[in-house]
Design a protein around this motif. Structure first.
Motif, short mmCIF file in Angstrom:
data_model
loop_
_atom_site.label_atom_id
_atom_site.label_comp_id
_atom_site.label_asym_id
_atom_site.label_seq_id
_atom_site.Cartn_x
_atom_site.Cartn_y
_atom_site.Cartn_z
N ILE A 1 29.26 -10.31 33.83
CA ILE A 1 30.37 -10.81 34.77
C ILE A 1 31.20 -9.60 35.62
O ILE A 1 31.36 -9.60 36.60
CB ILE A 1 31.28 -11.83 34.10
N ALA A 2 31.52 -8.63 34.80
CA ALA A 2 32.39 -7.45 35.23
C ALA A 2 31.35 -6.92 36.41
O ALA A 2 31.88 -6.67 37.48
CB ALA A 2 32.71 -6.64 34.19
N ILE A 3 30.24 -6.44 36.00
CA ILE A 3 29.28 -5.93 36.91
C ILE A 3 29.06 -6.68 38.33
O ILE A 3 29.10 -6.33 39.20
CB ILE A 3 28.04 -5.52 36.20
N LEU A 4 28.90 -7.99 37.81
CA LEU A 4 28.48 -8.93 39.18
C LEU A 4 29.98 -8.86 40.08
O LEU A 4 29.84 -8.57 41.13
CB LEU A 4 28.44 -10.34 38.66
N LEU A 5 31.00 -9.03 39.62
CA LEU A 5 32.23 -9.01 40.42
C LEU A 5 32.50 -7.77 41.18
O LEU A 5 32.92 -7.70 42.13
CB LEU A 5 33.35 -9.54 39.42
N ARG A 6 32.35 -6.68 40.15
CA ARG A 6 32.67 -5.27 40.72
C ARG A 6 31.64 -4.99 41.78
O ARG A 6 32.00 -4.44 43.08
CB ARG A 6 32.80 -4.35 39.64
N PHE A 7 30.44 -5.47 41.65
CA PHE A 7 29.44 -5.07 42.71
C PHE A 7 29.75 -6.11 43.90
O PHE A 7 29.70 -5.22 45.00
CB PHE A 7 28.05 -5.54 42.37
N ILE B 1 32.70 1.10 34.91
CA ILE B 1 32.25 0.27 33.81
C ILE B 1 32.61 1.06 32.58
O ILE B 1 33.30 0.45 31.56
CB ILE B 1 30.92 -0.11 33.91
N PRO B 2 31.94 2.28 32.36
CA PRO B 2 32.21 2.96 30.95
C PRO B 2 33.50 3.31 30.79
O PRO B 2 34.13 2.99 29.60
CB PRO B 2 31.54 4.35 31.41
N LEU B 3 34.41 3.44 31.96
CA LEU B 3 35.72 3.92 31.62
C LEU B 3 36.39 2.42 31.18
O LEU B 3 37.31 2.45 30.14
CB LEU B 3 36.42 4.39 33.11
N GLY B 4 36.19 1.54 31.86
CA GLY B 4 36.94 0.26 31.23
C GLY B 4 36.48 -0.11 29.91
O GLY B 4 37.21 -0.58 29.02
N ILE B 5 35.17 0.03 29.45
CA ILE B 5 34.98 -0.37 28.01
C ILE B 5 35.65 0.65 27.10
O ILE B 5 36.07 0.23 26.25
CB ILE B 5 33.21 -0.15 27.88
N ILE C 1 23.65 2.89 53.57
CA ILE C 1 23.49 4.13 52.62
C ILE C 1 24.86 4.47 51.76
O ILE C 1 24.94 4.72 50.60
CB ILE C 1 22.70 5.32 53.31
N ARG C 2 25.93 4.60 52.77
CA ARG C 2 27.18 4.82 52.37
C ARG C 2 27.62 3.73 51.48
O ARG C 2 28.45 4.12 50.42
CB ARG C 2 28.35 5.03 53.48
N GLN C 3 27.51 2.53 51.70
CA GLN C 3 27.94 1.38 50.88
C GLN C 3 27.08 1.45 49.58
O GLN C 3 27.97 1.24 48.58
CB GLN C 3 27.57 0.12 51.73
N ILE C 4 25.85 1.58 49.68
CA ILE C 4 25.34 1.77 48.26
C ILE C 4 25.76 3.05 47.26
O ILE C 4 26.13 2.59 46.20
CB ILE C 4 23.73 1.76 48.52
N LEU C 5 25.78 3.85 48.05
CA LEU C 5 26.35 5.14 47.39
C LEU C 5 27.79 4.98 46.71
O LEU C 5 27.94 5.14 45.63
CB LEU C 5 26.51 6.34 48.48
N PHE C 6 28.60 4.35 47.50
CA PHE C 6 30.00 4.00 47.07
C PHE C 6 30.00 2.88 46.03
O PHE C 6 30.69 3.26 44.93
CB PHE C 6 30.72 3.42 48.22
N SER C 7 29.17 1.98 46.04
CA SER C 7 29.09 0.85 45.03
C SER C 7 28.38 1.44 43.71
O SER C 7 29.00 1.34 42.74
CB SER C 7 28.23 -0.22 45.62
N SER C 8 27.55 2.29 43.79
CA SER C 8 27.07 3.09 42.58
C SER C 8 27.90 3.88 41.93
O SER C 8 28.11 3.76 40.70
CB SER C 8 25.59 3.53 43.01
N SER D 1 32.95 -4.42 45.86
CA SER D 1 33.10 -3.21 46.11
C SER D 1 32.18 -3.29 47.35
O SER D 1 32.08 -2.46 48.45
CB SER D 1 32.33 -2.16 45.29
N PHE D 2 31.02 -3.99 47.36
CA PHE D 2 30.28 -4.03 48.33
C PHE D 2 30.98 -4.78 49.70
O PHE D 2 30.42 -4.68 50.80
CB PHE D 2 28.90 -4.98 48.23
N MET D 3 31.84 -5.49 49.65
CA MET D 3 32.59 -6.07 50.81
C MET D 3 33.85 -5.53 50.83
O MET D 3 34.62 -5.93 52.08
CB MET D 3 32.80 -7.52 50.37
N ILE D 4 33.97 -4.37 50.52
CA ILE D 4 35.45 -3.62 50.54
C ILE D 4 35.77 -3.39 52.17
O ILE D 4 34.83 -2.88 52.74
CB ILE D 4 35.37 -2.43 49.93
#
Lengths: 267, 291
Positions: B212-218, B81-85, B67-74, B221-224
């Protein structure tokens, strides 16, 4: 000069990025005494003792040497195996190609934490534990799929007519590949090398698990600064600053291709 | 481009296959092996079937970490993503010294070893020696990331935004660079608003790179592991113990090989499943673009 709104946003963002780095540099130029005694925005008495500690102690500076050795080995291995594979993926259709491609990518998604222990056992059993080659091979886990992915993107941009013309002109495959094709995607190869360098350079968990003394990476060496008597903040900060420098140099050389490379050649 | 069918292409893929088989398949098999056995030491193993999997699936510890992981990644995806754009839209367009400078400085955090990223933020946010911690303390904000779980979370999220937003920026920037000037001129003639230009010209062109960005970031971050481990060590309590941190604790700290192996496989499958969805979407866009 009037600064436009866009530039203000860029300046703010870059400030946000640079502030923590500035703080690290600031710390590295202070003595531990000064760090713990009081708070100041810049070093009151600049000292290079922290850097001297690193440059005069071989167990410290060998950390950098070891890291660079395995990063370079890894980059060479990754590129060598990825080039033909990427060519195959970009030019031909063959049995199971799509599944194979996703399976390769799935290795990029494997958490290093999952592999830490099995890697330790695997490399110990074949007698490669604590060697540079072990870390380099372990890092191919995520670098080879990435290299294939990026190179495939770049190769797709080269028209197929070039291959065909070369074959008609009597070039054999190897001569064509080395003499014509590789120079054509030179920037792609550069970008790929940059990515391999980057991901191998920044990784800690696997390199720490697979090395002990002879091939100990700088990341693992840095944990030394934490001892029973507290943290040696000054040396830790200095070591951190020195790890940023190779990365900064590499970025500077590929700065013109970086944007395209980050899009994995798919723009 | 139309590809020709050529089964001999397998030979070109062979080196990669052999290498990946050595560096991924063998270790993965070791994990599978552990996940179905138990030991009393002395290298004597016996078969326990799916017991470990049942234990892990039912364990509170795994649930909480997941749960912590999913919360963190979300959270980091929603911010980065919006900030990057947004930042990418304000990158200087012309090739100049300022553009090069921006690119180099923006890419810098990506090249810093992950443990050093952790160190930087540790030094930056400590209340006794850190600029951030000290300033917040000085203006009366009660901030202490080593004791307060919320502060620890905020610190780690800001750290991740600092570390990885640049990746999204560079990807989007690459996407924007590929838009011909004519598109913007057409938009100007039509008197399209800034928002419409973004919505109907820039966003569709960025779709591929954004995926690609979402895939890589997901995935990442899931493996952090390293950064939060250095900054908080998973604490205070278990507040920032993400999946990888928990796994390393279990496998190398406690040496519970069976449960750790089962944990690993479930963890890997979760990442694989979600990544597969993104990947399929990406391939789909790729093919759309080409036709």
């Amino acid at each position: 000069m009037r600064i436009s709104r866009s530039n203000w946003i860029m300046i703010l963002y870059i400030l946000f990025l640079m502030l923590p780095i500035y703080w690290l540099v600031n710390m590295s130029l202070k003595s531990n005494q000064e760090i713990l005694d009081g708070f100041s925005l810049w070093p009151q008495a600049i000292t290079f003792d922290n850097y001297m500690t690193i440059f005069t102690d071989s167990s410290w500076y060998m950390g950098y040497v070891n890291s660079i050795i395995y990063v370079v080995i890894n980059t060479i291995i990754s590129l060598t195996v990825a080039l033909p594979a990427a060519y195959a993926f970009s030019r031909y259709r063959f049995m199971g190609d799509k599944h194979l491609f996703f399976w390769l990518l799935s290795n990029r998604m494997a958490p290093p934490a999952v592999f830490a222990l099995p890697f330790f056992q695997l490399y110990s059993s074949v007698g490669l534990f604590d060697t540079h080659i072990a870390v380099a091979l372990a890092h191919t886990l995520f670098n080879v799929p990435l290299a294939v992915w990026i190179l495939e993107g770049f190769m797709r941009g080269v028209p197929k007519e070039i291959d065909e013309t070369a074959y008609i002109d009597g070039y054999g495959f190897f001569r064509f590949f080395g003499k014509i094709f590789v120079p054509l995607i030179a920037s792609g190869i550069g970008v790929t090398a940059f990515f391999c360098f980057m991901f191998s350079w920044v990784e800690l968990l696997l390199s720490r698990t697979l090395t002990a003394v002879d091939a100990k990476s700088i990341a693992a060496t840095m944990t030394r600064t934490v001892s029973a008597s507290g943290v040696d903040w000054g040396v830790l900060a200095a070591a951190g600053v020195l790890t940023i420098i190779p990365g900064a140099l590499v970025i500077y050389f590929v700065r013109n291709h970086i944007a395209k490379g980050f899009a994995l050649g798919r723009v | 481009m139309k590809k020709t069918v050529n089964q001999k292409a397998w030979f070109m893929v062979l080196p990669v296959l052999l290498l990946v088989a050595f560096s991924a398949v063998i270790p993965l098999m070791t994990v599978v092996n552990y996940s179905v056995q138990d030991t009393f030491g002395n290298n004597e193993f016996f078969w326990v079937g799916l017991e470990w999997f049942e234990e892990i699936i039912q364990s509170e510890r795994m649930h909480d970490a997941l749960i912590r992981q999913i919360l963190f990644s979300s959270i980091i995806l929603i911010i980065e993503i919006p900030l990057g754009i947004f930042i990418a839209l304000h990158m200087p367009k012309k090739n100049s010294l300022w553009t090069s400078l921006c690119l180099v400085l923006i890419a810098l955090p990506l090249l810093i070893p992950w443990n050093v990223v952790g160190t930087i933020w540790q030094i930056f946010s400590r209340i006794d020696i850190g600029l951030l911690g000290y300033s917040l303390d000085a203006i009366g904000v009660d901030y202490n990331y080593t004791q307060n779980a919320v502060d620890a979370w905020i610190t780690i999220i800001i750290m991740d935004v600092w570390h990885w937003t640049s990746l999204v920026v560079l990807l989007c920037y690459a996407g924007l660079q590929s838009i011909p000037d004519a598109y913007y001129q057409a938009a100007k003639i039509d008197q399209a608003s800034r928002w419409n230009t973004f919505r109907y010209i820039e966003l569709p062109k960025m779709k591929g790179v954004l995926l690609i960005a979402i895939l890589l970031r997901f995935m990442d971050s899931f493996m952090i592991y390293t950064e939060p481990f250095v900054v908080t060590g998973g604490g205070p309590g278990n507040a920032t113990t993400f999946l990888s941190i928990d796994l390393v604790k279990m496998a190398i700290g406690q040496f519970d090989l069976g449960p750790a192996a089962a944990f690993s496989l479930i963890y890997f499958l979760v990442i694989l499943l979600i990544s597969w969805v993104f990947y399929t979407a990406m391939i789909h866009t790729d093919e759309e673009n080409q036709s």
